[in-house]
Design an enzyme around this catalytic site. Structure first.
Site, PDB file in Angstrom:
ATOM      1  N   ASP A 138       7.397 -18.817 -10.646  1.00 37.09           N
ATOM      2  CA  ASP A 138       8.623 -18.569 -10.530  1.00 37.09           C
ATOM      3  C   ASP A 138       8.949 -17.813  -8.975  1.00 37.09           C
ATOM      4  O   ASP A 138       9.425 -16.205  -8.772  1.00 37.09           O
ATOM      5  CB  ASP A 138       8.993 -17.596 -11.333  1.00 37.09           C
ATOM      6  CG  ASP A 138       8.212 -16.437 -11.058  1.00 37.09           C
ATOM      7  OD1 ASP A 138       7.237 -16.230 -10.458  1.00 37.09           O
ATOM      8  OD2 ASP A 138       8.840 -14.803 -11.960  1.00 37.09           O
ATOM      9  N   ASP A 151       4.271 -15.171  -5.132  1.00 39.17           N
ATOM     10  CA  ASP A 151       3.983 -16.582  -5.507  1.00 39.17           C
ATOM     11  C   ASP A 151       4.198 -17.222  -4.363  1.00 39.17           C
ATOM     12  O   ASP A 151       2.845 -18.384  -4.586  1.00 39.17           O
ATOM     13  CB  ASP A 151       5.347 -16.985  -6.850  1.00 39.17           C
ATOM     14  CG  ASP A 151       6.012 -16.190  -7.624  1.00 39.17           C
ATOM     15  OD1 ASP A 151       4.782 -16.761  -9.161  1.00 39.17           O
ATOM     16  OD2 ASP A 151       6.438 -15.364  -7.241  1.00 39.17           O
ATOM     17  N   ASN A 211      12.034 -14.570 -11.524  1.00 39.67           N
ATOM     18  CA  ASN A 211      12.347 -13.850 -10.328  1.00 39.67           C
ATOM     19  C   ASN A 211      13.635 -13.137 -10.356  1.00 39.67           C
ATOM     20  O   ASN A 211      14.484 -12.638  -9.461  1.00 39.67           O
ATOM     21  CB  ASN A 211      11.182 -13.614  -9.772  1.00 39.67           C
ATOM     22  CG  ASN A 211       9.980 -13.050  -9.715  1.00 39.67           C
ATOM     23  OD1 ASN A 211       9.120 -11.566 -10.545  1.00 39.67           O
ATOM     24  ND2 ASN A 211       8.929 -13.708  -8.928  1.00 39.67           N
ATOM     25  N   THR A 238       2.307 -18.385 -12.673  1.00 41.98           N
ATOM     26  CA  THR A 238       2.535 -16.653 -11.918  1.00 41.98           C
ATOM     27  C   THR A 238       3.415 -15.759 -11.890  1.00 41.98           C
ATOM     28  O   THR A 238       4.183 -15.803 -11.464  1.00 41.98           O
ATOM     29  CB  THR A 238       2.117 -17.304 -10.226  1.00 41.98           C
ATOM     30  OG1 THR A 238       2.915 -18.145  -9.885  1.00 41.98           O
ATOM     31  CG2 THR A 238       0.463 -17.543  -9.853  1.00 41.98           C
ATOM     32  N   PHE A 272       6.311  -7.586 -16.071  1.00 46.02           N
ATOM     33  CA  PHE A 272       7.362  -8.335 -15.865  1.00 46.02           C
ATOM     34  C   PHE A 272       7.198  -9.908 -16.186  1.00 46.02           C
ATOM     35  O   PHE A 272       7.866 -10.414 -17.037  1.00 46.02           O
ATOM     36  CB  PHE A 272       7.683  -8.385 -14.434  1.00 46.02           C
ATOM     37  CG  PHE A 272       8.896  -9.496 -14.647  1.00 46.02           C
ATOM     38  CD1 PHE A 272      10.227  -8.829 -14.713  1.00 46.02           C
ATOM     39  CD2 PHE A 272       8.767 -11.298 -13.991  1.00 46.02           C
ATOM     40  CE1 PHE A 272      11.278  -9.670 -14.583  1.00 46.02           C
ATOM     41  CE2 PHE A 272      10.028 -11.860 -13.470  1.00 46.02           C
ATOM     42  CZ  PHE A 272      11.201 -10.730 -13.667  1.00 46.02           C
ATOM     43  N   ASN A 273       6.417 -10.293 -16.643  1.00 47.88           N
ATOM     44  CA  ASN A 273       6.258 -11.707 -17.019  1.00 47.88           C
ATOM     45  C   ASN A 273       5.709 -11.800 -17.310  1.00 47.88           C
ATOM     46  O   ASN A 273       6.292 -13.045 -19.341  1.00 47.88           O
ATOM     47  CB  ASN A 273       5.205 -12.845 -16.510  1.00 47.88           C
ATOM     48  CG  ASN A 273       4.794 -12.815 -14.324  1.00 47.88           C
ATOM     49  OD1 ASN A 273       5.999 -12.548 -14.236  1.00 47.88           O
ATOM     50  ND2 ASN A 273       4.320 -13.481 -13.811  1.00 47.88           N
ATOM     51  N   HIS A 312      -0.392  -9.450  -7.187  1.00 51.72           N
ATOM     52  CA  HIS A 312      -0.788 -10.165  -8.444  1.00 51.72           C
ATOM     53  C   HIS A 312      -0.142 -11.797  -8.458  1.00 51.72           C
ATOM     54  O   HIS A 312      -2.360 -11.804  -9.178  1.00 51.72           O
ATOM     55  CB  HIS A 312       1.036 -10.207  -8.955  1.00 51.72           C
ATOM     56  CG  HIS A 312       1.364  -8.865  -9.256  1.00 51.72           C
ATOM     57  ND1 HIS A 312       0.574  -7.832  -9.970  1.00 51.72           N
ATOM     58  CD2 HIS A 312       2.381  -7.900  -9.187  1.00 51.72           C
ATOM     59  CE1 HIS A 312       1.552  -6.832  -9.940  1.00 51.72           C
ATOM     60  NE2 HIS A 312       2.404  -6.588  -9.472  1.00 51.72           N
ATOM     61  N   ASP A 313       0.346 -12.070  -7.950  1.00 48.44           N
ATOM     62  CA  ASP A 313       0.126 -13.799  -8.011  1.00 48.44           C
ATOM     63  C   ASP A 313      -0.979 -13.970  -7.321  1.00 48.44           C
ATOM     64  O   ASP A 313      -2.143 -15.136  -8.232  1.00 48.44           O
ATOM     65  CB  ASP A 313       0.741 -14.776  -7.382  1.00 48.44           C
ATOM     66  CG  ASP A 313       2.156 -14.344  -8.626  1.00 48.44           C
ATOM     67  OD1 ASP A 313       2.657 -13.484 -10.072  1.00 48.44           O
ATOM     68  OD2 ASP A 313       3.396 -14.398  -9.127  1.00 48.44           O
TER      69      ASP A 313
END
Ligand code: BDR
Ligand code: CA
Length: 309
Positions: A11, A16, A40, A125, A166-167, A239-240
């Site tokens: 996203d 990402d 996002n 992700t 969030f995800n 993160h991703d």
């Protein structure tokens, strides 16, 4: 070395974009396709960001657009962190190439089903909307996918609410479909991703690497870092990209088997991944949850990834 066939579901968002860069030329990865979901930002924006990054870095993997929003919930995007475009910061000079005809969940289902069982790794992700839809299209996917490596969830605190990451928060129903499906999930959540944060010093050092990837990295990470410092008071977590690092070098993570369920009702806890390492409810484990990462090896991999362009 035999490469792992990977479909990367994104996203695109700042982190990402870095995941795409790392996956695009990793010698351990055969990037079969990139699928895009809303998260996002809205789908037209996350798709455009994905195509921009791929065009600028000559990553010619086919890109498919997917879900415009969560399977049930209303879409809530993250403009405070990722900006109005979803990838504020870098300026892309050339016109991006186009997405393929067809839909991401269909591409995922057809690709996995047409290859030998357990040979395709899904790396997600963003919110799990595309993967959940693919599973609804083709339930046999659960026994055909090699592994689903997902950046999302947390055994501890959340980042969008005190409970939820969030995800997971964006599409909890999709996450619940996944964790109930029997698909082998590796959950790379906030428990590990928040141990790889981008300090100003590290950003300066990585920005000095010559080449187009580090240029995009520098411009996007400057904006991402400023937003994270302003909004959450912390340096940004990578993160991703952790998911791509896991696929390429699983040994840099420690995993623990767990039962993971997703809270769909809680007034204050909707989207929480309830992680039970003891699997005390008697329903057995359904995921491997990352509990530790070797941060120095992660940074070395990210640096090597940027140098490949
Ligand atoms: C996740 O949320 C998004 O904003 C990032 O791209 C990452 O996938 C972290 O919670
Ligand atoms: Ca993301």
């Amino acid at each position: 070395m035999s490469r792992r066939a990977v479909i990367l579901d994104v996203d695109t968002g700042h982190d990402d974009a870095v995941a795409i860069m790392m996956a695009g030329r990793d010698p351990a990865i055969e990037l079969v396709g990139i699928t895009v979901t809303a998260g996002n930002q809205t789908l037209p924006k996350t798709l455009r960001n994905t195509l921009n990054v791929c065009t600028a870095l000559s990553i010619d993997t086919p890109v498919y657009a997917g879900m415009h929003g969560p399977v049930l919930a209303e879409l809530e995007t993250a403009p405070l962190i990722h900006g109005e475009s979803g990838l504020d910061g870098p300026v892309f000079a050339s016109v991006p190439r186009r997405a393929e005809l067809g839909y991401a969940p269909v591409f995922i289902a057809e690709t996995v089903m047409s290859r030998p069982a357990r040979t395709v790794t899904l790396v997600a992700t963003g919110p799990l909307s595309n993967i959940a839809m693919a599973l609804r299209l083709e339930p046999a996917l659960a026994s055909r996918v090699g592994e689903l490596v997902w950046m999302g969830g947390s055994a501890g605190r959340g980042n969008v609410t005190p409970s939820a990451e969030f995800n997971a928060y964006t599409d909890p129903e999709a996450a619940s479909i996944i964790f109930s499906s029997g698909i082998p999930v590796v959950m790379i959540g906030l428990d590990v991703t928040t141990s790889v944060t981008l300090t100003g010093e590290r950003l300066s050092a990585l920005s000095r690497i010559p080449g187009p990837a580090s240029e995009i990295f520098a411009a996007s990470m400057e904006r991402y870092r400023a937003a994270c410092l302003r909004v959450i008071g912390e340096s940004p977590a990578m993160h991703d990209p952790c998911c791509v690092a896991y696929v390429s070098a699983p040994g840099i993570f420690a995993l623990a088997r767990a039962r993971v369920d997703v809270e769909l009702q809680g007034r204050h806890t909707r989207g929480r991944t309830v992680v039970d390492f003891a699997a005390a409810g008697g329903r057995g484990h359904n995921a491997a949850v990352a509990v530790k990462v070797d941060a120095e090896r992660f940074w070395a991999m990210l640096e090597a990834g940027l140098r490949r362009y």
